[in-house]
Design a protein around this motif. Structure first.
Motif, PDB file in Angstrom:
ATOM      1  N   GLN A   1       0.870  -1.172   0.000  1.00 32.07           N
ATOM      2  CA  GLN A   1       0.000   0.000   0.000  1.00 32.07           C
ATOM      3  C   GLN A   1       0.903   1.216   0.000  1.00 32.07           C
ATOM      4  N   ALA A   2       0.699   2.112  -0.940  1.00 31.29           N
ATOM      5  CA  ALA A   2       1.535   3.308  -1.047  1.00 31.29           C
ATOM      6  C   ALA A   2       0.722   4.446  -1.640  1.00 31.29           C
TER       7      ALA A   2
ATOM      8  N   LYS B   1      -3.231   9.613  -3.928  1.00 34.99           N
ATOM      9  CA  LYS B   1      -4.183   8.505  -3.840  1.00 34.99           C
ATOM     10  C   LYS B   1      -3.491   7.260  -3.304  1.00 34.99           C
ATOM     11  N   THR B   2      -4.132   6.569  -2.370  1.00 33.24           N
ATOM     12  CA  THR B   2      -3.573   5.329  -1.837  1.00 33.24           C
ATOM     13  C   THR B   2      -3.797   4.201  -2.835  1.00 33.24           C
TER      14      THR B   2
ATOM     15  N   LEU C   1      -1.653  -3.202  -4.448  1.00 34.02           N
ATOM     16  CA  LEU C   1      -1.431  -4.176  -5.512  1.00 34.02           C
ATOM     17  C   LEU C   1      -2.741  -4.883  -5.861  1.00 34.02           C
ATOM     18  N   SER C   2      -3.585  -5.117  -4.871  1.00 35.85           N
ATOM     19  CA  SER C   2      -4.822  -5.861  -5.086  1.00 35.85           C
ATOM     20  C   SER C   2      -5.774  -5.184  -6.073  1.00 35.85           C
ATOM     21  N   GLU C   3      -5.664  -3.865  -6.243  1.00 35.04           N
ATOM     22  CA  GLU C   3      -6.573  -3.183  -7.171  1.00 35.04           C
ATOM     23  C   GLU C   3      -6.289  -3.531  -8.617  1.00 35.04           C
TER      24      GLU C   3
ATOM     25  N   ALA D   1       1.046   5.102 -12.538  1.00 32.12           N
ATOM     26  CA  ALA D   1       1.178   5.878 -11.312  1.00 32.12           C
ATOM     27  C   ALA D   1       2.640   5.868 -10.866  1.00 32.12           C
ATOM     28  N   VAL D   2       3.014   6.910 -10.140  1.00 34.79           N
ATOM     29  CA  VAL D   2       4.310   6.956  -9.476  1.00 34.79           C
ATOM     30  C   VAL D   2       4.038   6.780  -7.991  1.00 34.79           C
ATOM     31  N   LEU D   3       4.547   5.704  -7.424  1.00 35.80           N
ATOM     32  CA  LEU D   3       4.330   5.417  -6.015  1.00 35.80           C
ATOM     33  C   LEU D   3       5.447   6.029  -5.179  1.00 35.80           C
ATOM     34  N   LEU D   4       5.062   6.762  -4.145  1.00 37.30           N
ATOM     35  CA  LEU D   4       6.028   7.404  -3.264  1.00 37.30           C
ATOM     36  C   LEU D   4       6.224   6.520  -2.034  1.00 37.30           C
TER      37      LEU D   4
END
Length: 213
Positions: free
Chosen positions: A42-43, A49-50, A53-55, A128-131
């Motif tokens: 979760q990131a 936006k959170t 992986l499950s999405e 998306a770019v995950l932070l």
């Protein structure tokens, strides 16, 4: 006798040091194992936006660890090799997620606004770019370099992990004739074939990890 004991102590010390290095290598791999469920995460993305992986269940997902200040990353972006790969994968219906794990104050750190600016400036095409400034996602996957690539198949299984290609160099000339492990893995995955090189040694700049809290 003392000399003999000293020598034995020295050898024992080397063996112990070797054991420590091996243990460190195991820890660096995190929970990511080929053929096993990809670690859940979760990131927050660059838009705040959170993401989980499950999405993306039922889709192939590519994770790209990145650091815009890294010479190895610049090689792939300045040549548009990375952007071309991203766009080609998107056309295949694949979800591409770029992950920034540099903590505040370390090379490669960006906030959401800077990440979005970089994406636009470089004409990049991630979904998306995950932070990940606390390095939780990096630790879960055992990411060690930028770039470091992971492919999760539609069933949520880790199908590939390692280098983007077979030319471990920051020299742009090395792109000539390079074999893309990512393209190869995706093609074999689509064809229903076993991935011939499912785990390769990644190369690039070391991922900067946040201290464990």
């Amino acid at each position: 006798m003392k000399a003999s004991l000293s020598r034995q102590s020295f050898i024992a010390g080397l063996a112990l040091a070797g054991l420590s290095l091996s243990a460190g290598s195991v820890l660096a791999q995190g929970g990511a194992k080929i053929g096993q469920p990809a670690p859940a995460f979760q990131a927050v993305d660059a838009d705040g936006k959170t993401r989980n992986l499950s999405e993306f269940a039922g889709k192939t997902v590519i994770l790209e660890w990145t650091n815009h200040d890294c010479p190895y990353v610049r090689k792939h972006y300045n040549s548009a090799t990375m952007q071309t790969l991203q766009k080609d994968m998107v056309r295949e219906g694949i979800v591409w997620l770029s992950v920034v794990s540099s903590p505040v104050g370390e090379q490669g750190y960006v906030d959401g606004a800077a990440a979005k600016e970089l994406t636009t400036k470089r004409d990049a095409a991630p979904a998306a770019v995950l932070l990940d400034p606390n390095s939780k996602v990096a630790r879960a996957y055992g990411a060690t370099t930028t770039p470091h690539m992971y492919i999760v198949d539609p069933k949520g299984t880790l199908a590939y992990m390692g280098a983007i290609d077979d030319k471990p160099s920051s020299n742009p000339a090395s792109l000539n004739g390079a074999k893309s492990y990512v393209r190869q893995a995706v093609a074999e995955l689509k064809a229903g074939k076993p991935i011939s090189e499912a785990a390769t040694k990644s190369y690039g700049c070391a991922v900067k990890y946040a201290p464990l809290s």
